[in-house]
Design a protein around this motif. Structure first.
Motif, PDB file in Angstrom:
ATOM      1  N   VAL A 169     -63.833   3.342  28.331  1.00 62.84           N
ATOM      2  CA  VAL A 169     -63.316   2.211  28.530  1.00 62.84           C
ATOM      3  C   VAL A 169     -62.001   1.802  27.634  1.00 62.84           C
ATOM      4  CG1 VAL A 169     -64.939   1.769  30.270  1.00 62.84           C
ATOM      5  CG2 VAL A 169     -64.787   0.727  27.855  1.00 62.84           C
ATOM      6  N   THR A 170     -61.198   0.832  28.174  1.00 66.04           N
ATOM      7  CA  THR A 170     -60.458   0.381  27.095  1.00 66.04           C
ATOM      8  C   THR A 170     -60.669  -1.093  27.395  1.00 66.04           C
ATOM      9  OG1 THR A 170     -58.494   0.458  28.550  1.00 66.04           O
ATOM     10  CG2 THR A 170     -58.702   1.905  27.052  1.00 66.04           C
ATOM     11  N   ARG A 171     -60.062  -2.010  26.717  1.00 74.06           N
ATOM     12  CA  ARG A 171     -60.321  -3.475  27.029  1.00 74.06           C
ATOM     13  C   ARG A 171     -58.909  -4.107  26.669  1.00 74.06           C
ATOM     14  NH1 ARG A 171     -65.257  -6.427  24.573  1.00 74.06           N
ATOM     15  NH2 ARG A 171     -64.759  -5.300  22.953  1.00 74.06           N
ATOM     16  N   ASP A 172     -58.165  -4.818  27.597  1.00 74.12           N
ATOM     17  CA  ASP A 172     -56.808  -5.251  27.503  1.00 74.12           C
ATOM     18  C   ASP A 172     -56.874  -6.490  26.624  1.00 74.12           C
ATOM     19  OD1 ASP A 172     -57.426  -7.309  29.270  1.00 74.12           O
ATOM     20  OD2 ASP A 172     -56.383  -6.106  31.134  1.00 74.12           O
ATOM     21  N   ASP A 173     -55.511  -7.231  26.744  1.00 77.38           N
ATOM     22  CA  ASP A 173     -55.383  -8.312  25.857  1.00 77.38           C
ATOM     23  C   ASP A 173     -56.029  -9.581  26.531  1.00 77.38           C
ATOM     24  OD1 ASP A 173     -54.101  -7.131  23.909  1.00 77.38           O
ATOM     25  OD2 ASP A 173     -52.011  -7.695  25.022  1.00 77.38           O
ATOM     26  N   ASN A 174     -56.628  -9.640  27.623  1.00 77.73           N
ATOM     27  CA  ASN A 174     -57.194 -10.497  28.354  1.00 77.73           C
ATOM     28  C   ASN A 174     -58.602 -10.320  28.347  1.00 77.73           C
ATOM     29  OD1 ASN A 174     -54.745 -12.046  29.319  1.00 77.73           O
ATOM     30  ND2 ASN A 174     -54.659 -10.357  30.751  1.00 77.73           N
ATOM     31  N   GLY A 175     -59.351  -9.211  27.736  1.00 78.51           N
ATOM     32  CA  GLY A 175     -60.705  -9.092  27.500  1.00 78.51           C
ATOM     33  C   GLY A 175     -61.064  -8.349  28.707  1.00 78.51           C
ATOM     34  N   VAL A 176     -60.441  -7.718  29.586  1.00 77.96           N
ATOM     35  CA  VAL A 176     -60.753  -7.044  31.042  1.00 77.96           C
ATOM     36  C   VAL A 176     -61.072  -5.548  30.747  1.00 77.96           C
ATOM     37  CG1 VAL A 176     -60.062  -6.399  33.204  1.00 77.96           C
ATOM     38  CG2 VAL A 176     -59.524  -8.772  32.296  1.00 77.96           C
ATOM     39  N   PHE A 177     -62.033  -4.928  30.924  1.00 75.64           N
ATOM     40  CA  PHE A 177     -62.428  -3.404  30.860  1.00 75.64           C
ATOM     41  C   PHE A 177     -61.596  -2.916  31.699  1.00 75.64           C
ATOM     42  CE2 PHE A 177     -66.343  -5.308  29.116  1.00 75.64           C
ATOM     43  CZ  PHE A 177     -66.231  -4.917  27.657  1.00 75.64           C
ATOM     44  N   HIS A 178     -60.926  -1.423  31.301  1.00 73.59           N
ATOM     45  CA  HIS A 178     -60.461  -0.690  32.395  1.00 73.59           C
ATOM     46  C   HIS A 178     -61.242   0.761  32.199  1.00 73.59           C
ATOM     47  CE1 HIS A 178     -57.591  -3.643  33.277  1.00 73.59           C
ATOM     48  NE2 HIS A 178     -57.496  -3.940  32.211  1.00 73.59           N
ATOM     49  N   LEU A 179     -61.550   1.551  33.003  1.00 75.71           N
ATOM     50  CA  LEU A 179     -62.089   3.020  32.884  1.00 75.71           C
ATOM     51  C   LEU A 179     -60.866   3.745  32.738  1.00 75.71           C
ATOM     52  CD1 LEU A 179     -64.527   3.253  35.983  1.00 75.71           C
ATOM     53  CD2 LEU A 179     -64.922   2.671  33.685  1.00 75.71           C
ATOM     54  N   MET A 180     -61.159   4.730  31.697  1.00 77.12           N
ATOM     55  CA  MET A 180     -60.243   5.654  31.427  1.00 77.12           C
ATOM     56  C   MET A 180     -60.545   6.864  32.492  1.00 77.12           C
ATOM     57  SD  MET A 180     -58.613   4.503  29.128  1.00 77.12           S
ATOM     58  CE  MET A 180     -57.627   5.745  28.719  1.00 77.12           C
ATOM     59  N   LYS A 181     -59.848   7.094  33.373  1.00 80.12           N
ATOM     60  CA  LYS A 181     -59.691   8.178  34.203  1.00 80.12           C
ATOM     61  C   LYS A 181     -59.589   9.478  33.862  1.00 80.12           C
ATOM     62  CE  LYS A 181     -59.790   4.806  37.450  1.00 80.12           C
ATOM     63  NZ  LYS A 181     -61.049   4.383  37.879  1.00 80.12           N
TER      64      LYS A 181
END
Length: 66
Positions: A54-66
């Motif tokens: 996963v990554t975490r954006d500048d807003n602190g939201v996680f995103h799955l790496m596809k």
């Protein structure tokens, strides 16, 4: 394992706090004492970020790496 995969899947689109509010309600996570301990200690998220699941954006939201 499936509980870890489910915990990662639940992270997508959520902040740490939002994820914390739901992850322990998932039956597969609830049933895995080792995973629960890693989440509580913070090592699960740190590891998921470190190995690129996963990554975490500048807003602190996680995103799955596809």
């Amino acid at each position: 394992d499936s509980a870890r995969r489910q915990a990662i899947a639940l992270m997508d689109g959520k902040t740490q706090q939002q994820w914390n509010n739901i992850v322990f309600q998932d039956p597969s996570v609830k049933g895995d004492a080792t995973l629960k301990g890693a989440i509580i200690q913070g090592t699960f998220v740190t590891e998921a970020l470190a190995i690129g699941l996963v990554t975490r954006d500048d807003n602190g939201v996680f995103h799955l790496m596809k």
